[in-house]
Design a protein around this motif. Structure first.
Motif, PDB file in Angstrom:
ATOM      1  N   GLY A 152       8.439   6.568  11.915  1.00 42.98           N
ATOM      2  CA  GLY A 152       8.220   5.352  11.155  1.00 42.98           C
ATOM      3  C   GLY A 152       7.708   5.608   9.752  1.00 42.98           C
ATOM      4  N   GLY A 153       8.089   4.721   8.847  1.00 38.10           N
ATOM      5  CA  GLY A 153       7.590   4.796   7.479  1.00 38.10           C
ATOM      6  C   GLY A 153       8.700   4.913   6.455  1.00 38.10           C
ATOM      7  N   VAL A 175       0.847  -1.191   0.000  1.00 36.92           N
ATOM      8  CA  VAL A 175       0.000   0.000   0.000  1.00 36.92           C
ATOM      9  C   VAL A 175       0.883   1.242   0.000  1.00 36.92           C
ATOM     10  N   ILE A 176       0.757   2.050  -1.052  1.00 41.97           N
ATOM     11  CA  ILE A 176       1.542   3.279  -1.174  1.00 41.97           C
ATOM     12  C   ILE A 176       0.574   4.456  -1.180  1.00 41.97           C
ATOM     13  N   ALA A 177       0.723   5.337  -0.206  1.00 38.28           N
ATOM     14  CA  ALA A 177      -0.199   6.458  -0.022  1.00 38.28           C
ATOM     15  C   ALA A 177       0.206   7.620  -0.927  1.00 38.28           C
ATOM     16  N   GLU A 204      -2.704  17.235   0.734  1.00 35.32           N
ATOM     17  CA  GLU A 204      -1.644  16.447   0.121  1.00 35.32           C
ATOM     18  C   GLU A 204      -0.252  17.010   0.386  1.00 35.32           C
ATOM     19  N   ASN A 205       0.722  16.093   0.392  1.00 38.13           N
ATOM     20  CA  ASN A 205       2.138  16.456   0.505  1.00 38.13           C
ATOM     21  C   ASN A 205       2.466  17.261   1.759  1.00 38.13           C
ATOM     22  N   THR A 206       1.706  17.054   2.828  1.00 41.12           N
ATOM     23  CA  THR A 206       2.017  17.684   4.113  1.00 41.12           C
ATOM     24  C   THR A 206       2.317  16.608   5.138  1.00 41.12           C
ATOM     25  N   LEU A 207       2.893  17.012   6.266  1.00 37.59           N
ATOM     26  CA  LEU A 207       3.154  16.053   7.327  1.00 37.59           C
ATOM     27  C   LEU A 207       1.855  15.550   7.949  1.00 37.59           C
ATOM     28  N   VAL A 208       0.785  16.341   7.834  1.00 35.76           N
ATOM     29  CA  VAL A 208      -0.521  15.883   8.311  1.00 35.76           C
ATOM     30  C   VAL A 208      -0.989  14.696   7.483  1.00 35.76           C
ATOM     31  N   ALA A 209      -0.866  14.797   6.166  1.00 36.14           N
ATOM     32  CA  ALA A 209      -1.258  13.692   5.284  1.00 36.14           C
ATOM     33  C   ALA A 209      -0.352  12.484   5.498  1.00 36.14           C
ATOM     34  N   ARG A 234       0.232   7.017   7.666  1.00 35.11           N
ATOM     35  CA  ARG A 234       0.927   6.094   8.568  1.00 35.11           C
ATOM     36  C   ARG A 234      -0.083   5.380   9.459  1.00 35.11           C
ATOM     37  N   ARG A 235      -1.025   6.128  10.016  1.00 37.76           N
ATOM     38  CA  ARG A 235      -2.041   5.527  10.876  1.00 37.76           C
ATOM     39  C   ARG A 235      -2.996   4.639  10.084  1.00 37.76           C
TER      40      ARG A 235
END
Length: 630
Positions: free
Chosen positions: A339-340, A240-242, A252-257, A262-263
């Protein structure tokens, strides 16, 4: 490399036949969610340890660290009444498969366990990483990936339940496949879970552990694997690639996303990198900041200070106001500490020096083993290979090359990454690439029906805007059951108040669903797309979603209130299509707080200098503001 030609031809022909069969079944509408066809095993596997304990004594080089370990009746038996007793063996390997037949002979209680040491100092000292199985392996934490830290504390990174309890007196075939910081857990040939959180040492070896139990082991085998851990083993689901993080649920493309992905259980985060005016690599997809921030202009014309001042979240929803465009260094630091892994697209043409800066940042962040580079730009991949041959490479394609295998060899590719439509039109390419040891990652796929088709073709990874849903779809297949669908609306946040200047995305998260229908006040809207608030009436509005799957339909509802604000009214006037003179007149009245005059002007000029459908809305907002004045 020596290849048996007859075997090679047979495998290649069989792979093509399976791919053609999958395509035909898809066309007929009868393709079912069956296990993906296994690809030919890549060349380069080497057995390091193969022990059936028929010699009657501990094998040479096996080191008892603590506890009782002895060979009895052709099996290695470990006993521990307390503590974590272990025996070490093997040698340090980055890429390997650890297999054994395990049997619990006696346990103090079902929570007691045995473990495979994946990275353990030869003397058994801390820290070490293990893959644990309890005798009650069907408990929610029956299987674990865990670390014993140098301080003696447990760090459990992943848990899963096996389909049944190992119990006592039952042989269970267990296999762990490790590639750097990644590992997959197989229970009787079926993948149960995956981790991307291993922290590897420079010299750790393999080990077996027992805790509060007597456990016997047979057919212990350690196989060194080729470095390409991106080829999907038999029994594993697609990776699975987000896409741009969890871009259907967060900006998109933020640390929030990234955190949302990750979750959600994503194996990789996919993001785009481009340089700022002063040469700092930033995470951004578009060539300009216009669509995803409150700024304007090309990223290459803006300094890093200017880029860091932009709001990259409010365009998606008010809840994410204040999110920033991360630098590549910031993104990598977040992945390293929380992680990730990163599938990093070098976006657009880059000079060799610009690629060198990207490589420098990856190395400075100590992330070379957790970053995969992809690009549509062949030169960017060539520069990367010249500068950092240790980084895996993927070529992005909208359409397929005449000979993908040849270009993969020429560019030293680890993966060939085509658009899913092109791949489904020519499915035999998957078998050809696998035969050459090249993985296949398809983009960008948000439909369960297409996931099913790609899974049947043996695709290794799927890039998606919906990582939570794809991870849930994988779990359903692994556990042999389709879950009942669920749905949740994450944007706009329920109960929020918006104005017309905002364009929140209709964000819906589902599991167990093949289709999702979303409406705003009963009218269809597209999930993941910004909502146009300019034509709505003031007051309460309802977003409704229905997720439908084989096990039924799940509804979700969210409400928001549209309020009149000066900023919203200004946005409405500027975007209304009114002529320049009318816009200037209304804006000057608005700036003076003469809301009632704005309303009267819009009504007088309706259908003349102000489009009629917008004149009504402008007048309504202006009168609402007028009534709010003291």
């Amino acid at each position: 490399m020596t290849i048996n030609l007859q075997s090679h031809v047979l495998r290649r022909t069989a792979g093509r036949a399976l791919a053609a069969l999958g395509a035909a079944a898809l066309a007929a509408g009868v393709l079912s969610a069956v296990a993906a066809p296994s690809s030919a095993a890549p060349a380069g596997e080497k057995v390091i340890v193969s022990e059936d304990f028929s010699g009657g004594s501990l094998p040479a080089g096996w080191r008892v660290v603590d506890g009782t370990w002895q060979v009895q009746n052709g099996r290695l038996v470990g006993t521990a009444t307390g503590g974590n007793n272990k025996i070490t063996f093997g040698r340090h390997l980055e890429d390997f498969r650890f297999e054994a037949t395990v049997r619990f002979d006696k346990v103090a209680e079902p929570t007691r366990w045995e473990a495979f040491g994946l990275d353990v100092p030869a003397d058994g000292a801390r820290p070490w990483w293990i893959a644990t199985m309890r005798s009650g392996s069907n408990a929610s934490n029956g299987l674990e990936f865990a670390q014993m830290t140098a301080a003696g504390a447990w760090n459990v990174t992943n848990t899963a339940a096996a389909p049944y309890a190992a119990g006592t007196g039952r042989d269970v075939k267990v296999s762990i496949e490790v590639h750097g910081n990644q590992a997959r857990w197989f229970f009787d040939g079926q993948q149960m879970m995956r981790t991307t959180s291993l922290v590897r040492s420079a010299d750790g070896v393999q080990a077996l552990f027992v805790n509060g139990s007597t456990v016997s082991f047979d057919d212990v085998k350690i196989t060194e694997l080729p470095a390409n851990g991106y080829l999907r083993p038999a029994g594993s689901p697609v990776t699975v690639i987000a896409h741009r993080g969890a871009s259907s649920a967060a900006p998109e493309n933020t640390l929030v996303a990234q955190e949302a992905a990750r979750r959600a259980g994503a194996d990789f985060i996919e993001n785009d990198v481009q340089p700022s005016k002063d040469g700092v690599p930033f995470i951004l997809h578009d060539g300009t900041v216009d669509r995803t921030t409150d700024g304007t202009g090309a990223i290459r014309n803006l300094t890093s200070a200017q880029l860091k001042a932009l709001d990259a979240g409010s365009w998606f929803s008010p809840h994410h106001t204040g999110a920033r465009i991360p630098t590549l260094a910031e993104q990598l630091a977040d992945l390293r500490t929380r992680g990730g892994n990163l599938l990093l697209e070098i976006k657009g043409a880059h000079t060799r020096d610009e690629v060198a800066k990207i490589v420098q940042v990856i190395r400075e962040q100590d992330m070379t083993k957790r970053v995969f580079i992809q690009s549509f730009e062949v030169n960017a991949l060539k520069y990367t290979y010249e500068l950092a041959p240790e980084l895996p490479l993927g070529l992005l394609r909208s359409t397929l090359d005449a000979d993908p295998v040849a270009i993969a060899k020429d560019l030293h590719l680890t993966a060939y990454n085509p658009g899913n439509g092109a791949l489904l039109a020519r499915p035999g390419v998957v078998a050809d690439l696998h035969e050459a040891g090249v993985a296949v990652m398809a983009w960008t796929v948000n439909s369960a029906a297409t996931w099913k088709a790609l899974d049947a073709l043996g695709v290794d990874a799927i890039i998606t805007d919906r990582p939570a849903e794809l991870a849930g779809w994988n779990d359903a297949i692994l556990h042999g059951a389709q879950p009942r669908p669920t749905a949740g609306i994450v944007s706009p946040v329920n109960g929020t108040t918006l104005d017309r200047a905002q364009r929140p995305v209709a964000g819906v998260v589902t599991t167990g669903a093949d289709t999702v229908q979303v409406t705003l006040d009963g009218d269809p809207v597209e999930p993941g797309k910004p909502l146009d608030l300019t034509a709505l009436s003031l007051g309460r509005h309802v977003i409704h979603a229905e997720a439908t799957g084989p096990k039924g339909t799940a509804p979700a509802t969210s409400t928001f209130t549209l309020a009149a604000t000066p900023a919203g009214l200004a946005h409405l006037i500027v975007t209304s299509g009114a002529d320049g003179g009318a816009v200037s007149a209304m804006m000057s009245k608005l700036a003076a707080g003469r809301y009632d005059d704005v309303a009267k002007y819009a009504e007088r000029q309706s259908g003349k200098h102000v489009p009629a459908k917008y004149a009504t809305v402008i007048a309504a907002d202006a009168r609402a503001l007028h009534t709010q004045q003291p």
